[in-house]
Design an enzyme around this catalytic site. Structure first.
Site, mmCIF file in Angstrom:
data_model
loop_
_atom_site.group_PDB
_atom_site.id
_atom_site.type_symbol
_atom_site.label_atom_id
_atom_site.label_comp_id
_atom_site.label_asym_id
_atom_site.label_seq_id
_atom_site.Cartn_x
_atom_site.Cartn_y
_atom_site.Cartn_z
ATOM 1 N N HIS A 274 -28.005 6.253 15.423
ATOM 2 C CA HIS A 274 -27.688 7.675 15.544
ATOM 3 C C HIS A 274 -26.761 8.078 14.396
ATOM 4 O O HIS A 274 -25.894 7.303 13.983
ATOM 5 C CB HIS A 274 -26.948 7.968 16.854
ATOM 6 N N CYS B 20 -24.347 6.588 23.938
ATOM 7 C CA CYS B 20 -24.469 6.113 22.553
ATOM 8 C C CYS B 20 -24.130 7.187 21.519
ATOM 9 O O CYS B 20 -23.670 6.874 20.416
ATOM 10 C CB CYS B 20 -25.861 5.552 22.295
HETATM 11 C C1 2RA Z 1 -30.337 9.130 23.810
HETATM 12 N N1 2RA Z 1 -27.972 9.025 24.188
HETATM 13 O O1 2RA Z 1 -30.170 8.920 22.586
HETATM 14 C C2 2RA Z 1 -29.250 8.817 24.758
HETATM 15 C C3 2RA Z 1 -29.445 7.451 25.308
HETATM 16 N N2 2RA Z 1 -28.401 7.087 26.194
HETATM 17 O O2 2RA Z 1 -31.342 9.564 24.283
#
Ligand code: 2RA
Length: 347
Positions: free
Chosen positions: A253, A129
């Protein structure tokens, strides 16, 4: 005949978003089979407006399945995606189990859709991600200017660590709300008690750690950003440095990106590319207070880009701020898009 889709991990945080996407996107599927651990078997979940009973993961689940999407931990994918492929399904896997295997394509439809056609093991991998939250924008800029280096810092939401991450932050917020905590060393640490899946308190804090420890002090998450960006962009020698940081955000994110290119860039040209790029929204007018933030981006599909600047000391480099919903484009949406590409091929 429309193809049959299996969703493995239907009851998890990403699986739940997947069912929502399958209920709202153009419906290209015949039967949709929901699969989860034996513990969740028998539950009824809503998809496309109907209740569907969840069945327990087992070999027989993949009988007659054309495409199987996996939203489960690495070990389960490693075990079961090949089983689905052996039964004739194309497995689209959202774990880290196959991403760097040479004979498994790592696909972001806006960037390298062509790669999905070559899948000798019947498996297509979906990126992490954090990589996905920036790569659509970077792919568009690379196509125009030729990328030569990426230096990124992530600001990762707690849902990247699954439902346990979300529960932990909510619980900690309730413990610090209305207090005067955050004024003395260690006061938040002592007050929240349980850190859940994180190495330090998430409430009233930022934590420079995501994933597991790898060689020379790097985290697994930082290596994923590097290795996956290289593979998706088809640039095996791209210089990439990442520092991954967890922030007290539930979902979405963010990343700051310093991107260096082979040619000189201008802000106006970069903005024009980003404005026209499929899957990207340019939201960049700081004079009017307009830039993406996770609280505004969560629940949306595109990659949002703002704060586009040219580096003051390097006319070939840009600075950007990027946000993407880590459960949608960062996971379920990209997986659904790949599955739809495969479905279109099968038809
Ligand atoms: C996280 N990228 O944000 C990882 C999850 N796949 O922890």
């Amino acid at each position: 005949n429309k193809p049959t889709l299996a969703v493995v991990g239907a009851t998890g945080a990403v699986g739940t978003v997947m069912l929502d996407l399958l209920s709202t996107r153009e419906d290209v599927w015949g039967e949709i089979r929901l699969i989860a651990s034996p513990r969740s078997a028998g539950r009824r979940l809503r998809v496309r407006g109907e209740e569907v009973e969840v069945v327990a993961l087992g070999e027989e689940c993949f009988e007659g399945v054309d495409v199987a999407v996996f939203d489960v931990p690495d070990e389960l994918s490693a075990q079961w995606a090949p089983v689905a492929a052996a039964k004739g399904a194309v497995a689209v896997d959202n774990s880290g189990a196959f991403r760097l295997d040479d004979d498994v394509p790592l696909v972001v439809p806006e960037v390298n859709a062509h790669a999905a056609r070559v899948r000798p093991r019947g498996i297509i991998a979906n990126p992490n991600c954090t990589t996905l939250s920036m790569i659509v924008a970077m792919g568009a800029l690379h196509a125009e200017f030729g990328l030569s280096e990426l230096i990124v810092s992530s600001y990762q939401a707690v849902s990247g660590a699954g439902q346990a991450g979300i529960d932990t932050l909510r619980d900690q917020i309730s413990k610090v709300a209305g207090s005067t905590l955050g004024t003395q060393p260690g006061d938040v640490r002592r007050a929240v008690g349980d850190f859940g899946p994180f190495p330090a308190p998430m409430a009233l804090n930022v934590v420079p750690w995501a994933g597991s420890l790898k060689d020379d002090g790097w985290s697994s998450e930082e290596l994923k950003v590097r290795n996956e960006s290289r593979k998706i962009l088809g640039l095996p020698n791209l210089r990439v440095t990442a520092t991954c940081v967890r922030v007290p955000v539930i979902t979405t994110h963010s990343l700051t990106v310093h991107a260096r290119f082979e040619r000189e860039v201008t802000v106006a040209h970069a903005q024009e590319i980003l404005r026209d790029a499929p899957g990207v929204v340019l939201y960049d007018n700081p004079a009017a207070g307009e830039f993406p933030t996770p609280a505004d981006v969560v629940g949306t599909d595109p990659t949002w880009v703002g704060r586009v600047r040219r580096s003051m000391d390097d006319p070939t480099a840009l600075e950007l701020f990027v946000c993407g919903d880590n459960l949608r484009k960062g996971a379920a949406l990209n997986t659904a898009q790949i599955a739809e590409l495969v479905a279109a091929d099968l038809g």
